[in-house]
Write a protein that holds these residues in place. Structure first.
Motif, PDB file in Angstrom:
ATOM      1  N   CYS A   1      -2.405  -7.160 -14.186  1.00 26.43           N
ATOM      2  CA  CYS A   1      -2.117  -7.870 -12.953  1.00 26.43           C
ATOM      3  C   CYS A   1      -2.571  -9.324 -12.970  1.00 26.43           C
ATOM      4  O   CYS A   1      -2.608  -9.969 -11.936  1.00 26.43           O
ATOM      5  CB  CYS A   1      -2.809  -7.186 -11.770  1.00 26.43           C
ATOM      6  SG  CYS A   1      -2.314  -5.478 -11.515  1.00 26.43           S
ATOM      7  N   VAL A   2      -2.930  -9.833 -14.136  1.00 27.81           N
ATOM      8  CA  VAL A   2      -3.490 -11.179 -14.170  1.00 27.81           C
ATOM      9  C   VAL A   2      -2.507 -12.239 -13.729  1.00 27.81           C
ATOM     10  O   VAL A   2      -2.896 -13.365 -13.418  1.00 27.81           O
ATOM     11  CB  VAL A   2      -4.015 -11.523 -15.584  1.00 27.81           C
ATOM     12  CG1 VAL A   2      -5.203 -10.684 -15.927  1.00 27.81           C
ATOM     13  CG2 VAL A   2      -2.911 -11.361 -16.632  1.00 27.81           C
ATOM     14  N   ALA A   3      -1.211 -11.908 -13.690  1.00 25.40           N
ATOM     15  CA  ALA A   3      -0.235 -12.901 -13.266  1.00 25.40           C
ATOM     16  C   ALA A   3      -0.156 -13.040 -11.755  1.00 25.40           C
ATOM     17  O   ALA A   3       0.522 -13.913 -11.233  1.00 25.40           O
ATOM     18  CB  ALA A   3       1.152 -12.533 -13.807  1.00 25.40           C
ATOM     19  N   VAL A   4      -0.866 -12.158 -11.040  1.00 24.96           N
ATOM     20  CA  VAL A   4      -0.826 -12.210  -9.589  1.00 24.96           C
ATOM     21  C   VAL A   4      -1.464 -13.500  -9.101  1.00 24.96           C
ATOM     22  O   VAL A   4      -2.534 -13.872  -9.538  1.00 24.96           O
ATOM     23  CB  VAL A   4      -1.565 -10.994  -8.989  1.00 24.96           C
ATOM     24  CG1 VAL A   4      -1.647 -11.128  -7.478  1.00 24.96           C
ATOM     25  CG2 VAL A   4      -0.841  -9.718  -9.353  1.00 24.96           C
ATOM     26  N   THR A   5      -0.805 -14.199  -8.212  1.00 20.56           N
ATOM     27  CA  THR A   5      -1.351 -15.423  -7.641  1.00 20.56           C
ATOM     28  C   THR A   5      -1.714 -15.174  -6.186  1.00 20.56           C
ATOM     29  O   THR A   5      -0.886 -14.732  -5.402  1.00 20.56           O
ATOM     30  CB  THR A   5      -0.325 -16.564  -7.707  1.00 20.56           C
ATOM     31  OG1 THR A   5       0.018 -16.781  -9.068  1.00 20.56           O
ATOM     32  CG2 THR A   5      -0.898 -17.834  -7.103  1.00 20.56           C
ATOM     33  N   LEU A   6      -2.964 -15.461  -5.822  1.00 22.19           N
ATOM     34  CA  LEU A   6      -3.393 -15.303  -4.446  1.00 22.19           C
ATOM     35  C   LEU A   6      -2.990 -16.540  -3.649  1.00 22.19           C
ATOM     36  O   LEU A   6      -3.236 -17.658  -4.069  1.00 22.19           O
ATOM     37  CB  LEU A   6      -4.914 -15.118  -4.382  1.00 22.19           C
ATOM     38  CG  LEU A   6      -5.452 -13.863  -5.058  1.00 22.19           C
ATOM     39  CD1 LEU A   6      -6.960 -13.849  -4.966  1.00 22.19           C
ATOM     40  CD2 LEU A   6      -4.866 -12.639  -4.400  1.00 22.19           C
TER      41      LEU A   6
ATOM     42  N   ASN B   1      -0.125  -4.400  12.252  1.00 21.81           N
ATOM     43  CA  ASN B   1       0.474  -3.660  11.140  1.00 21.81           C
ATOM     44  C   ASN B   1       0.812  -4.576   9.969  1.00 21.81           C
ATOM     45  O   ASN B   1       1.875  -4.480   9.350  1.00 21.81           O
ATOM     46  CB  ASN B   1       1.733  -2.926  11.616  1.00 21.81           C
ATOM     47  CG  ASN B   1       1.449  -1.960  12.738  1.00 21.81           C
ATOM     48  OD1 ASN B   1       0.524  -1.150  12.646  1.00 21.81           O
ATOM     49  ND2 ASN B   1       2.203  -2.051  13.823  1.00 21.81           N
ATOM     50  N   ASP B   2      -0.091  -5.466   9.681  1.00 13.78           N
ATOM     51  CA  ASP B   2       0.082  -6.457   8.622  1.00 13.78           C
ATOM     52  C   ASP B   2      -0.747  -6.055   7.409  1.00 13.78           C
ATOM     53  O   ASP B   2      -1.751  -5.339   7.528  1.00 13.78           O
ATOM     54  CB  ASP B   2      -0.377  -7.822   9.134  1.00 13.78           C
ATOM     55  CG  ASP B   2       0.114  -8.975   8.262  1.00 13.78           C
ATOM     56  OD1 ASP B   2       0.929  -8.723   7.354  1.00 13.78           O
ATOM     57  OD2 ASP B   2      -0.322 -10.109   8.505  1.00 13.78           O
ATOM     58  N   THR B   3      -0.315  -6.474   6.232  1.00 16.11           N
ATOM     59  CA  THR B   3      -1.100  -6.252   5.025  1.00 16.11           C
ATOM     60  C   THR B   3      -1.400  -7.590   4.369  1.00 16.11           C
ATOM     61  O   THR B   3      -0.684  -8.574   4.574  1.00 16.11           O
ATOM     62  CB  THR B   3      -0.354  -5.358   4.012  1.00 16.11           C
ATOM     63  OG1 THR B   3       0.869  -6.000   3.641  1.00 16.11           O
ATOM     64  CG2 THR B   3      -0.076  -3.988   4.597  1.00 16.11           C
ATOM     65  N   GLY B   4      -2.443  -7.608   3.580  1.00 14.99           N
ATOM     66  CA  GLY B   4      -2.814  -8.831   2.879  1.00 14.99           C
ATOM     67  C   GLY B   4      -3.823  -8.526   1.803  1.00 14.99           C
ATOM     68  O   GLY B   4      -4.167  -7.364   1.543  1.00 14.99           O
TER      69      GLY B   4
ATOM     70  N   LYS C   1      -7.805  -5.507  -0.952  1.00 15.63           N
ATOM     71  CA  LYS C   1      -6.584  -5.265  -0.189  1.00 15.63           C
ATOM     72  C   LYS C   1      -6.949  -4.822   1.229  1.00 15.63           C
ATOM     73  O   LYS C   1      -7.811  -3.974   1.417  1.00 15.63           O
ATOM     74  CB  LYS C   1      -5.740  -4.187  -0.870  1.00 15.63           C
ATOM     75  CG  LYS C   1      -5.194  -4.593  -2.233  1.00 15.63           C
ATOM     76  CD  LYS C   1      -4.305  -3.504  -2.811  1.00 15.63           C
ATOM     77  CE  LYS C   1      -3.699  -3.924  -4.144  1.00 15.63           C
ATOM     78  NZ  LYS C   1      -2.812  -2.879  -4.700  1.00 15.63           N
ATOM     79  N   VAL C   2      -6.280  -5.408   2.234  1.00  9.85           N
ATOM     80  CA  VAL C   2      -6.610  -5.100   3.624  1.00  9.85           C
ATOM     81  C   VAL C   2      -5.344  -4.850   4.436  1.00  9.85           C
ATOM     82  O   VAL C   2      -4.269  -5.381   4.135  1.00  9.85           O
ATOM     83  CB  VAL C   2      -7.422  -6.241   4.271  1.00  9.85           C
ATOM     84  CG1 VAL C   2      -8.874  -6.185   3.836  1.00  9.85           C
ATOM     85  CG2 VAL C   2      -6.824  -7.598   3.945  1.00  9.85           C
TER      86      VAL C   2
ATOM     87  N   SER D   1      -8.666  -0.253   1.196  1.00  6.56           N
ATOM     88  CA  SER D   1      -8.680   0.925   0.334  1.00  6.56           C
ATOM     89  C   SER D   1      -9.534   0.697  -0.899  1.00  6.56           C
ATOM     90  O   SER D   1      -9.723   1.602  -1.712  1.00  6.56           O
ATOM     91  CB  SER D   1      -7.250   1.290  -0.097  1.00  6.56           C
ATOM     92  OG  SER D   1      -6.639   0.195  -0.769  1.00  6.56           O
ATOM     93  N   GLY D   2     -10.048  -0.538  -1.075  1.00  6.24           N
ATOM     94  CA  GLY D   2     -10.903  -0.809  -2.219  1.00  6.24           C
ATOM     95  C   GLY D   2     -10.616  -2.152  -2.842  1.00  6.24           C
ATOM     96  O   GLY D   2      -9.796  -2.933  -2.346  1.00  6.24           O
ATOM     97  N   ALA D   3     -11.313  -2.426  -3.930  1.00  5.75           N
ATOM     98  CA  ALA D   3     -11.214  -3.717  -4.608  1.00  5.75           C
ATOM     99  C   ALA D   3     -10.863  -3.521  -6.075  1.00  5.75           C
ATOM    100  O   ALA D   3     -11.166  -2.488  -6.675  1.00  5.75           O
ATOM    101  CB  ALA D   3     -12.533  -4.476  -4.486  1.00  5.75           C
ATOM    102  N   LEU D   4     -10.241  -4.542  -6.650  1.00  6.49           N
ATOM    103  CA  LEU D   4      -9.970  -4.586  -8.083  1.00  6.49           C
ATOM    104  C   LEU D   4     -10.699  -5.781  -8.673  1.00  6.49           C
ATOM    105  O   LEU D   4     -10.682  -6.874  -8.109  1.00  6.49           O
ATOM    106  CB  LEU D   4      -8.469  -4.718  -8.352  1.00  6.49           C
ATOM    107  CG  LEU D   4      -7.589  -3.523  -7.978  1.00  6.49           C
ATOM    108  CD1 LEU D   4      -6.129  -3.865  -8.235  1.00  6.49           C
ATOM    109  CD2 LEU D   4      -7.999  -2.292  -8.755  1.00  6.49           C
TER     110      LEU D   4
END
Length: 344
Positions: free
Chosen positions: A13-18, A53-56, A130-131, A87-90
């Motif tokens: 998942c290193v290509a994920v950009t926050l 009902n939003d995710t982020g 993730k929230v 649900s947790g952290a990566l």
């Protein structure tokens, strides 16, 4: 979830950009004027849930800010306001010369994480949280904290972000005060429930010697499940506001089984100058919490995860064996672990 699983997930998942929309942290030492000694700071940034009902997701980062390495157990917490859950952290940081574990409370609003490794000055790590928001417009404060027993500066150990409201500076964490410990002995296999009472214990972790216990803290008490061990070890409560001695804990009977002996399989660099200072990656198995040695001499720096250690060679001469020492023993010598110092 184990460190191995999380870091393998991170690799894919290193290509994920926050999408960084906020960065809030307490004041920290500047790069030009670091605090003398080990100093760790915390910050947060990311894509927070702002609607029903939003995710982020947002990242919680921690950094070695001082003039000395940050070593041992670094404890992190994340607290979410009502209506927001995780649900947790990566863990995303590389190289994997550390161990990382995390747990989430049953209501999904409190995340507790433990990083064990050595952070040289200037090094930083981050985990992605993730929230999800509920049916109402989310509001309130997201708080992230960091704590390390050797930290000399607690002014940068709390970070806050306010959802759908004005931001406020994070409060200075109080110094912990321990009043009593209800249990001071237990079996070497671990599992003893120990309660520590006092004040200012919020976001704390209880250490038995160098090992972190599974801990749950309020402002006035911490409940810990003792890890396995032998002999008598100090018990300390470490919070974002500092560390407090809680007494001694004595293990009775045999301790837990030793882990497998470490194995060195490959060195990224097989040689370097006699003066030392060569960065070497040590690959192998069962290296967790190890110490790297060059011909019996401790590395100038070493930090070990399960399959990977980062090390810096000390001064030396000739060809030496690079070994890793853990609670399971010392790795066997062989051609895979040979390092040759340049003549002159």
């Amino acid at each position: 979830m184990t460190a191995h699983v999380m870091t393998r997930i991170a690799t894919s998942c290193v290509a994920v950009t926050l999408a960084t929309i906020a960065l809030v942290t307490a004041p920290s030492a500047s790069a030009a004027d670091p605090v003398p000694g080990p100093d760790v700071s915390v910050g947060q940034a990311g894509n927070y849930p702002t609607r029903p009902n939003d995710t982020g997701s947002f990242s919680v980062s921690w950094k070695s800010e001082g003039t000395e390495d940050v070593t041992g157990v670094t404890h992190l917490t994340v607290d979410l306001p009502p209506g927001v859950t995780t649900s947790g952290a990566l863990m995303y940081s590389t190289p994997y010369d550390y161990t990382f574990t995390e747990t989430v409370s049953p209501d999904g609003r409190h995340l507790d994480a433990t990083y064990v490794g050595t952070m040289v000055p200037g090094r930083s790590h981050f985990m992605k949280v993730k929230v999800t928001s509920g049916a109402q417009t989310p509001s309130g404060v997201i708080t992230a904290t960091v704590a390390n027993a050797e930290d000399v500066n607690t002014q940068n150990n709390v970070s806050t972000y306010t959802l759908n409201g004005p931001s406020e500076p994070p409060a200075t964490p109080p110094e912990p005060v321990v009043g009593a410990v209800d249990t001071v002995t237990g079996p070497g296999a671990g599992g003893t429930k120990v309660t520590v009472t006092g004040f200012g214990l919020d976001s704390g972790v209880v250490l038995f010697g160098d090992d972190a216990a599974r801990t749950s803290c309020t402002s006035t008490s911490c409940t810990a499940i003792a890890p396995g061990g032998t002999g008598s070890v100090p018990v300390d409560v470490v919070t974002p506001g500092g560390a407090a001695e809680a007494g001694q804990f004595t293990y009775t009977g045999p301790g837990p089984a030793a882990p497998p002996a470490p194995v060195v399989q490959h060195l990224s660099v097989q040689g370097g100058p006699a003066a030392g200072g060569t960065a070497v990656a040590v690959l192998g198995t069962d290296l967790t919490h190890g110490t790297v040695r060059f011909g019996g001499r401790p590395a100038a720096h070493s930090s070990c995860g399960r399959d990977y250690c980062s090390a810096v060679s000390p001064a030396g001469t000739g060809t030496v064996d690079v070994t890793v020492e853990t609670a399971g023993g010392t790795s066997a010598v062989g051609t895979a672990g040979r390092f040759t110092y340049a003549a002159g």
